[in-house]
Structures are given as structure tokens and as C-alpha cells.
Design an enzyme around this catalytic site. Sequence first.
Site, mmCIF file in Angstrom:
data_model
loop_
_atom_site.group_PDB
_atom_site.id
_atom_site.type_symbol
_atom_site.label_atom_id
_atom_site.label_comp_id
_atom_site.label_asym_id
_atom_site.label_seq_id
_atom_site.Cartn_x
_atom_site.Cartn_y
_atom_site.Cartn_z
ATOM 1 N N ASN A 8 0.856 -1.183 0.000
ATOM 2 C CA ASN A 8 0.000 0.000 0.000
ATOM 3 C C ASN A 8 0.896 1.237 0.000
ATOM 4 O O ASN A 8 1.383 1.677 1.042
ATOM 5 C CB ASN A 8 -0.917 -0.010 1.215
ATOM 6 C CG ASN A 8 -1.951 -1.111 1.140
ATOM 7 O OD1 ASN A 8 -2.925 -1.019 0.395
ATOM 8 N ND2 ASN A 8 -1.725 -2.182 1.906
ATOM 9 N N GLU A 9 1.125 1.766 -1.178
ATOM 10 C CA GLU A 9 2.035 2.883 -1.357
ATOM 11 C C GLU A 9 1.373 4.198 -0.920
ATOM 12 O O GLU A 9 0.171 4.245 -0.667
ATOM 13 C CB GLU A 9 2.458 2.975 -2.824
ATOM 14 C CG GLU A 9 3.206 1.767 -3.354
ATOM 15 C CD GLU A 9 4.655 1.689 -2.872
ATOM 16 O OE1 GLU A 9 4.999 2.363 -1.875
ATOM 17 O OE2 GLU A 9 5.448 0.967 -3.491
ATOM 18 N N PRO A 10 2.170 5.281 -0.792
ATOM 19 C CA PRO A 10 1.591 6.585 -0.476
ATOM 20 C C PRO A 10 0.405 6.913 -1.379
ATOM 21 O O PRO A 10 0.465 6.723 -2.594
ATOM 22 C CB PRO A 10 2.762 7.547 -0.730
ATOM 23 C CG PRO A 10 3.971 6.722 -0.422
ATOM 24 C CD PRO A 10 3.633 5.345 -0.909
ATOM 25 N N THR A 54 10.209 2.067 -3.849
ATOM 26 C CA THR A 54 10.024 0.642 -3.621
ATOM 27 C C THR A 54 10.725 -0.173 -4.701
ATOM 28 O O THR A 54 11.367 -1.205 -4.423
ATOM 29 C CB THR A 54 8.524 0.299 -3.588
ATOM 30 O OG1 THR A 54 7.892 1.074 -2.562
ATOM 31 C CG2 THR A 54 8.295 -1.171 -3.321
ATOM 32 N N SER A 60 -2.594 5.500 -0.697
ATOM 33 C CA SER A 60 -3.595 4.460 -0.423
ATOM 34 C C SER A 60 -4.581 4.956 0.624
ATOM 35 O O SER A 60 -4.206 5.637 1.580
ATOM 36 C CB SER A 60 -2.904 3.183 0.080
ATOM 37 O OG SER A 60 -2.026 2.657 -0.892
#
Length: 638
Positions: free
Chosen positions: A164-166, A183, A168
Site C-alpha cells: 500500500n504505497e503513499p 520501492t 492508499s
Amino acid sequence: MPATPEKDTDLIKFEKINTIIHDSSEDASLYVSKEIINLIKERQKEGKTVVLGLATGSTPTKVYDYLVQAHKEDGLSFSNVITFNLDEYFPMHADSIHSYVRFMNEHLFDHIDIKKENVHIPDGTKTLENVKAFCEAYEEKIEKSGGIDIQILGIGRTGHIGFNEPGSSLSSKTRVVRLDRVTLLDAASDFFGLENVPSKAITMGVGTIMAARRIILMAWGEGKAQIIKQAVEGEIRESIPATFLQQHGNCDFILDSAAASALTRMHNPWLVSECTWTDDLIKKATIWLSEKLDKAILKLTNEDYSEHGMGSLVADIGSAENINLKVFNTLQSTITGWPGGKPNADDSNRPERKDPYPKTSLIFSPHPDDDVISMGGTLLRLVDQGHHVHVAYQTSGNIAVFDDEVIRFLDFALEVQPENKELQVQFDKIRGFLKNKKPGEIDSPEIQRIKGLIRKGEALSACRYCGVLEENAHFQNLPFYETGTVKKKPHSQEDIQLTYDLLNKIKPTQVFAAGDLSDPHGTHRVCLKVVFEALSQLKKDKVEWINDCFLWLYRGAWQEWDIADMEMTIPIGPKDMQRKKNAIFKHQSQKDAAMFPGNDEREFWQRAEQRNKETARKYNALGLAEYEAMESFVRYKF
């Protein structure tokens, strides 16, 4: 659930998540594994299942080791355990060396008695057309199993949990996501290049994770310290998904001391409560205040200290002037142009002894270029000042050589020996292998050897440039490293014995070893452990020379010591900085593009130069002498 340690509300007043700090990642992993084991046993007595949410990556591997140990040695059964993994790269075949299916099998499932039908991992082989349906079904399976009892998490440098990247949202569910560039960079070493990393992944959503009854987030190492501080002490925001965990009613962050080092209670304890003012803490606090106010140490006032939570320090010491002089003189004494000690000089306030002279210096270099990257200026100074300098290259570094380099060297060999039919056959075989090689595929032993020889030749070239005798370059090729893959074997007694024997043969007066523990695949960390264990064994065996040996730890390739921790700093002038860079340039296979750049895309010489200049700038800002650059060391008292 285990009892939560009693909280000191003053100590943790900046923290918004319950945070438990252990001395080491091993201790922390054992703590987490015991909670999982206890829950499994409790549910078995009740005839109920346990649902675990599992993570991959280097962080949870020791937890899985302890779970396997409990099964094999204590008879713990996993027959009542259901698991759901957080994520998987997309697309990704289950049999790929990069797949999380393979990871989980190798680290856990193949070694316990869990039922195959109870194991759930996102399927990276789904097509774009049917992956959405798979994700919806994954959510339904979690619900039908009764929900997740304990969710294990790591944390990425972007603050991602799962993938869950920035950006999300708190309500997000299992879905396909596009991975953040940070990532991708962090994963590049595992995939032998950024271009080989899948740009997407299937991940449980933040909402799925938050629905777990219990969440345990684990983090190890200094590389995670800043993001941990933001997640624990910062405001809740989508740009750092881990901050959502502040809203969970039963979430603990389990950290080792390095990952916790940026938390206020660890980094600035005087801001949260009264503290005992040791010399080390006085130095740390004064440097922090100087940097915060952008004032030289000798200019700090009583009011500066009092207004920033250090009034008790002024009361204890007497005045700001006394504190300032104490810290200034301590820092001044760390600076020396004589890393081997200055002969015929008063050494009472110097980091190294004047005697004996010349010294026998042994530099341990985890890879064949770490010596010149991280302490090249000091190495040159030791040679210039007449010391007997040895370099021990602990690993071959062969996996960090591009395939093109092998072709280039074989082309050269064929030009030299054009009638060598055997060499031509070997070359054709190698070229054929490399032409059909898949990303991450293990090189043949033949190619591994050639790549190792390329690194060895470069190291010898750098030694000659620096003035180190070729017979003083020792190529250990420690066995733990020789797997042909990024994943290494655990170090063994053979690694320790090789190091023990080399130390006992050279009998150094001073040893330099890499304390830079943030390299992307952990080789530095293992190499340091091997040195520590070999030295400890020599101490235990009461080898006489060990009592007169200093151990200095260097950094520089991936990070630098804090000013407060530095115990010896070596000034480097413009001429020696250029000499250091020239020595780094001798490692041509690592020039322009390194196989494992980590999260810093600059070349190693650029990183080293910037870090060395930044150290000099910081010393200057504190009010000390201005230098072009500086290399720093911490003494380890073994």
C-alpha cells in the site's frame, strides 16, 4: 496476548503507537514468535483455528525460523493454522526465485505441518481480466475464515505496509497497485537490476489490514529509523500509510534499537523526561542544540540550553561555557591526521596510540571496493606514514559484475591467445549461457569464477595505486557469500575460522572493519559478525597480541556515523580526495552503473565524496577547523 510492559507516559509522550524496543532483531523476533506460538497453543486447546496474516522480505525471516524451530524441536503443530499473505508481485510465476510463494515455502511452509489448503498467497499468474475477481475472492476467503487474528507487517521506506504505497486510502481492499519508484529501487538488488522489477503488485488493502484483531509491525536497522519516527510520532496522512495504524486499537511496533534510534525518547531523551547526564549524552545533546540553532558550540548560552529542555544540564555542570568547552575539547580530540598514531607525541588525548610504530593495520573490506570507498583517504594516509597495511577482501563480490564484463574479458583473452581452441570452446559455451540467461538466474560456477577474478584484479589494481603490497592483499572468498544469488547462506564456523586464521597470521595492531549495515543485501552485516566472532574467539583463546589491538569501525558507502558517535576523524585534503577517487575508479566493473545501487542512484565515488565533505561541513558548523573532507570511525571495544 502477552502482557504489555508498563508504560512510562513521560518517556513515550511523543509516540502515538505502542512501541516495544529490543536490543537486537533476534530478541525482537523471538518475542513476536512467542506470541504467535502461544496463540496457536491456546486455540488448539479450544479446538479452534488461528488465522495469521503473513509478510515477506528480510524482516520476518527470523520469526519464521523460530516457528520452524518450535515445530521441529517442541512438536508445535500448525494443523489448526490458516494463513493469508499480504502481497505478491504482479505478474509473477509461483516457481520464480522472486515469488513470495517460493519465499514462504522456503522459509516456513515446507518445514511445518500446515495443510496446503490453509495457505493463501495472492496469485501473480492471473491475467488483468480476472485479477479483480481474484482479489474479491481473496477478501471473501479472509471473511469466511473468521478474519485475521494476528497480522504481521514490515514497513517500506515510503511508509508502505504490504504494498500500500503513499496515497492508499484507509478503506482500500485487496487490489492491484503500481509500485512507487523508491520501492522499485529497494527491490532492484533482488531482481539484478531495476529494469527487472515488476512495476505492479497484488496487495491486501489498508482496510483489510486494519480489520485484523491484532497487528504487529516489525522493523530492523537504521535504514528504517526515519520512517518509523514518522509513523509513530507523525500525523496520520495518506502519504505515509503506516500512520493509519495509529487508529488501530491493538497494534504494536516491535523494533530493534537501531530502527528505534530516531524516536524522540531515544534520540532526544532530554525532551521527554529528566535524564542522567552521562558524558556521551552531554555530547549528543550539545551537538543537537548547536545544529538546531545553527550556532557554533562555543556560542551556546544558558538560555539556549534552558529553552530546549536542558536546564538540568546547566544546573549540573554550572554554566553553558563549561558545557561548551567540555564538548568542544572532546570533539577536537577526535580529529587527527595520524590514523596509526603519531610517533614521539603525547597521545593522552589522541584516538590512537603512538606506539608501536610502525603499526600493522588490517582493513576488512566486505566487497572488493569497500576499503577505498569508505576509508580510502585513511588507507592512503596509513601507507604514506609508513605503516604495514593489509587488506582482507572478505567476499568475491562476483554477483555484482555485469554479464557484459565477462564477454569483454573473454574477448581480450581470445585476442591474446587466438589459437587457443579450448578457450574458444569455453567462450562459446559461456556466451550461449549468457544469451539465454533469465533475470536472477544463477551463473554457472565457471562464470562465477570469472566474475570473481574480475573483482580481484580491480582490487589488486587499487592496492597498487594506494601503495599496498600485493602480498598484503588477502582474498578470503568467505563461503557464506558463494551462492551465486542475492540470498546468502548463514555464516558458519568455516567463515569464522578463515577470519580467525588470517588475524592470527597477521597479528594486527589495529583492525578496521565495515560498520556500515545498510547495504541492500546484508553482506556488510554478516561480514561484521564474522569479524566480531573471530576476535571474540581469539580473546577467549587468550591469544597475546589481541590485548594490544584496536578495532575501528568505518562507514561511508551507504550511510555515515552521527557526529556524536565519531571517535576518530581523519581530515582529507583536496589532493588526497582526488587520490581516493582515483582508487575507487580502479574498480571499473562498478563504475558508471553498479549492479546493486540500493536506494541511492549516484556512483559510489559520488556518495563517498558527498558524505566525507558533509562530515567536514558539520564539524566546521560546530565551530571546529574547516577541512575539505573527513572520514570517521568508531572504536569497538571487544
